[in-house]
Motif scaffolding. Structure first.
Motif, mmCIF file in Angstrom:
data_model
loop_
_atom_site.group_PDB
_atom_site.id
_atom_site.type_symbol
_atom_site.label_atom_id
_atom_site.label_comp_id
_atom_site.label_asym_id
_atom_site.label_seq_id
_atom_site.Cartn_x
_atom_site.Cartn_y
_atom_site.Cartn_z
ATOM 1 N N MET A 1 -29.688 -39.232 -30.017
ATOM 2 C CA MET A 1 -28.399 -39.685 -29.343
ATOM 3 C C MET A 1 -28.906 -40.067 -28.115
ATOM 4 O O MET A 1 -29.448 -39.531 -27.444
ATOM 5 C CB MET A 1 -27.642 -38.434 -29.445
ATOM 6 N N HIS A 2 -28.085 -41.286 -27.503
ATOM 7 C CA HIS A 2 -28.475 -41.899 -26.505
ATOM 8 C C HIS A 2 -27.195 -41.598 -25.595
ATOM 9 O O HIS A 2 -26.002 -41.843 -25.897
ATOM 10 C CB HIS A 2 -28.659 -43.204 -26.114
ATOM 11 N N ILE A 3 -27.441 -40.922 -24.398
ATOM 12 C CA ILE A 3 -26.226 -40.865 -23.226
ATOM 13 C C ILE A 3 -26.589 -41.817 -22.192
ATOM 14 O O ILE A 3 -27.533 -41.304 -21.401
ATOM 15 C CB ILE A 3 -26.124 -39.261 -22.853
ATOM 16 N N PRO A 4 -25.826 -42.723 -21.832
ATOM 17 C CA PRO A 4 -26.045 -43.590 -20.751
ATOM 18 C C PRO A 4 -25.587 -42.748 -19.601
ATOM 19 O O PRO A 4 -24.899 -41.832 -19.483
ATOM 20 C CB PRO A 4 -24.792 -44.610 -21.154
ATOM 21 N N PRO A 5 -26.380 -43.035 -18.663
ATOM 22 C CA PRO A 5 -26.115 -42.708 -17.153
ATOM 23 C C PRO A 5 -24.597 -42.627 -16.542
ATOM 24 O O PRO A 5 -23.870 -43.538 -17.046
ATOM 25 C CB PRO A 5 -26.900 -43.501 -16.332
ATOM 26 N N TYR A 6 -24.146 -41.597 -16.146
ATOM 27 C CA TYR A 6 -22.953 -41.534 -15.616
ATOM 28 C C TYR A 6 -22.637 -40.367 -14.558
ATOM 29 O O TYR A 6 -23.767 -39.675 -14.389
ATOM 30 C CB TYR A 6 -21.920 -40.827 -16.793
ATOM 31 N N ASP A 7 -21.603 -40.094 -14.018
ATOM 32 C CA ASP A 7 -21.487 -39.178 -12.782
ATOM 33 C C ASP A 7 -21.338 -37.861 -13.605
ATOM 34 O O ASP A 7 -19.971 -37.945 -13.754
ATOM 35 C CB ASP A 7 -20.570 -39.606 -11.845
ATOM 36 N N ASN A 8 -22.126 -37.043 -13.651
ATOM 37 C CA ASN A 8 -21.897 -35.611 -14.403
ATOM 38 C C ASN A 8 -21.132 -35.015 -13.443
ATOM 39 O O ASN A 8 -20.905 -33.505 -13.977
ATOM 40 C CB ASN A 8 -22.967 -35.223 -15.196
ATOM 41 N N ALA A 9 -21.003 -34.974 -12.056
ATOM 42 C CA ALA A 9 -20.182 -34.200 -11.166
ATOM 43 C C ALA A 9 -21.133 -32.583 -11.474
ATOM 44 O O ALA A 9 -20.098 -31.623 -11.234
ATOM 45 C CB ALA A 9 -18.930 -33.913 -11.674
ATOM 46 N N LYS A 11 -22.108 -31.055 -13.641
ATOM 47 C CA LYS A 11 -21.682 -30.477 -15.023
ATOM 48 C C LYS A 11 -22.967 -30.582 -15.971
ATOM 49 O O LYS A 11 -23.603 -31.733 -15.991
ATOM 50 C CB LYS A 11 -20.448 -30.621 -15.654
ATOM 51 N N PRO A 12 -23.310 -29.898 -17.013
ATOM 52 C CA PRO A 12 -24.271 -29.833 -17.835
ATOM 53 C C PRO A 12 -23.996 -31.031 -18.642
ATOM 54 O O PRO A 12 -23.024 -31.508 -18.997
ATOM 55 C CB PRO A 12 -24.336 -28.551 -18.720
ATOM 56 N N ILE A 13 -25.102 -32.003 -18.723
ATOM 57 C CA ILE A 13 -25.132 -33.238 -19.804
ATOM 58 C C ILE A 13 -25.725 -32.613 -21.150
ATOM 59 O O ILE A 13 -25.127 -33.375 -21.792
ATOM 60 C CB ILE A 13 -26.218 -34.180 -19.197
ATOM 61 N N VAL A 14 -26.249 -31.843 -21.256
ATOM 62 C CA VAL A 14 -26.700 -31.201 -22.411
ATOM 63 C C VAL A 14 -26.179 -29.545 -22.213
ATOM 64 O O VAL A 14 -26.995 -28.890 -21.565
ATOM 65 C CB VAL A 14 -28.062 -31.028 -23.143
ATOM 66 N N ASP A 15 -25.027 -29.234 -22.895
ATOM 67 C CA ASP A 15 -24.750 -27.648 -22.678
ATOM 68 C C ASP A 15 -25.067 -26.679 -23.713
ATOM 69 O O ASP A 15 -25.514 -27.377 -24.681
ATOM 70 C CB ASP A 15 -23.069 -27.763 -22.521
ATOM 71 N N VAL A 16 -24.823 -25.499 -23.542
ATOM 72 C CA VAL A 16 -25.142 -24.506 -24.617
ATOM 73 C C VAL A 16 -24.465 -24.822 -25.721
ATOM 74 O O VAL A 16 -23.341 -25.355 -25.764
ATOM 75 C CB VAL A 16 -24.519 -23.269 -24.144
ATOM 76 N N ASN A 27 -29.174 -30.088 -16.964
ATOM 77 C CA ASN A 27 -27.988 -30.619 -15.730
ATOM 78 C C ASN A 27 -28.781 -31.416 -14.846
ATOM 79 O O ASN A 27 -30.091 -31.050 -14.572
ATOM 80 C CB ASN A 27 -27.479 -29.280 -15.479
ATOM 81 N N ILE A 28 -28.111 -32.194 -14.064
ATOM 82 C CA ILE A 28 -28.544 -33.026 -13.061
ATOM 83 C C ILE A 28 -27.544 -32.459 -11.925
ATOM 84 O O ILE A 28 -26.236 -32.976 -12.116
ATOM 85 C CB ILE A 28 -28.441 -34.268 -13.303
ATOM 86 N N GLU A 100 -31.435 -34.666 -5.503
ATOM 87 C CA GLU A 100 -31.136 -34.722 -6.921
ATOM 88 C C GLU A 100 -32.044 -33.648 -7.751
ATOM 89 O O GLU A 100 -33.377 -33.767 -7.456
ATOM 90 C CB GLU A 100 -31.422 -36.092 -7.461
ATOM 91 N N VAL A 101 -31.465 -32.773 -8.357
ATOM 92 C CA VAL A 101 -32.446 -31.699 -9.168
ATOM 93 C C VAL A 101 -32.029 -31.723 -10.519
ATOM 94 O O VAL A 101 -31.026 -31.622 -10.819
ATOM 95 C CB VAL A 101 -31.939 -30.272 -8.421
ATOM 96 N N PHE A 102 -33.132 -31.585 -11.236
ATOM 97 C CA PHE A 102 -32.953 -31.322 -12.698
ATOM 98 C C PHE A 102 -32.872 -29.909 -12.810
ATOM 99 O O PHE A 102 -33.928 -29.038 -12.403
ATOM 100 C CB PHE A 102 -34.365 -31.952 -13.474
ATOM 101 N N VAL A 103 -32.362 -29.606 -13.950
ATOM 102 C CA VAL A 103 -32.145 -28.177 -14.385
ATOM 103 C C VAL A 103 -32.557 -28.134 -15.911
ATOM 104 O O VAL A 103 -31.479 -28.851 -16.751
ATOM 105 C CB VAL A 103 -30.726 -27.371 -14.029
ATOM 106 N N ALA A 104 -33.528 -27.799 -16.320
ATOM 107 C CA ALA A 104 -33.861 -27.710 -17.974
ATOM 108 C C ALA A 104 -33.900 -26.443 -18.314
ATOM 109 O O ALA A 104 -34.060 -25.285 -17.797
ATOM 110 C CB ALA A 104 -35.583 -28.337 -17.915
#
Length: 280
Positions: A1-9, A11-16, A27-28, A100-104
């Motif tokens: 699945m492709h998620i185009p870039p967006y302002d995630n504010a 909030k997790p892009i890939v959540d639990v 999260n970004i 800008e911080v990645f949370v994996a």
């Protein structure tokens, strides 16, 4: 699945409990100087990696000060990270003008100890060649060196070397637990390009020798790799980076299964087996 870039504010892009990659979290977080962001992810161990900017990180009584420091983009210096144990509360504070911080994250039910990974502790692998159009560099943040300190999470940064070319080839998959041939690891990517108007292609072939899917990836694209063989490439004239999250179902070490049709290409790519050995 492709998620185009967006302002995630923030909030997790890939959540639990994500339907495609339930073993992953992503999260970004974007902050300005003096701002803080706190989080806890029950059932998931996480890793904080500044894409750009300088931050302080607090996890309980543990702190990592002046983490990161890259400037304009992910090519501007070496990565650093902080491992956050399962469900623990973490606080990120921005020291630079912006960050800008990645949370994996990966699903894991045990609680370990927090620790930091500094630039001189990164595990670097470079393999492939210009001739085979497979030249790339991998910087492992949570890799083989941290094997005994982490549960199921693998975190790396991957760079194409030079302009144009392929990554993740020969095509491989890791969607089924069937040791010793393969492990189930959900995978999430976030892509960046230099210059940032560059772009590329993510393939996702579900079965060997059958047509699959192709996604146009741009700067900031997120890809969820749930099943199938998944090489990607960048247009000629551009460089590509992707932040990589792997979460294992039953073990941390990744066992890739190379697509039978293309497996003979393993013999043509210099150093590729050294690359495979580092995902532990």
């Amino acid at each position: 699945m492709h998620i185009p870039p967006y302002d995630n504010a923030n909030k997790p892009i890939v959540d639990v409990g994500d339907a495609h990659v339930p073993l992953n979290y992503f999260n970004i977080v974007k902050l300005e100087k003096g701002e803080s962001f706190g989080y806890a992810v029950p059932g998931f161990e996480t890793c904080i990696v500044p894409a750009t900017g300088l931050i302080d990180v607090h996890v309980g009584g543990f702190e990592a000060t002046s983490l990161g420091g890259r400037g304009v983009d992910v090519w501007d210096g070496e990565p650093e990270g902080v491992y956050v144990p399962t469900g623990s509360e973490a606080k990120i504070t921005c020291l630079s003008n912006t960050a800008e911080v990645f949370v994996a994250g990966a699903k894991f039910d045990q609680v370990l100890e927090p620790f930091s990974v500094r630039a001189d502790e990164i595990d670097l692998v470079q393999y492939g060649s210009d001739d085979t159009k497979t030249h790339r560099k991998i910087k492992h943040i949570l890799g083989q060196k941290q094997h005994d300190r982490v549960g199921r999470l693998l975190v790396s940064e991957l760079y194409t070397v030079g302009q144009g070319g392929w990554s993740g080839f020969p095509s491989h998959k890791h969607d089924t637990d069937r040791l010793p041939d393969e492990t189930r690891h959900d995978e999430t990517y976030n892509f960046r390009f230099r210059p940032n108007y560059g772009s590329g292609l993510q393939m996702l072939q579900r079965e060997d020798n059958k047509p699959g899917d192709a996604y146009h990836i741009v700067d900031g694209s997120t890809m969820l790799i749930d099943k199938g063989y998944h090489p990607c490439c960048v247009l000629p004239g551009y460089e590509m980076y992707y932040f990589t999250i792997l979460g294992g179902l039953s073990q941390r070490s990744l066992k890739q299964y190379f697509q039978p049709t293309h497996a003979e290409q393993l013999r043509t790519i210099p150093g590729i087996m050294d690359m495979v050995a580092k995902f532990k």
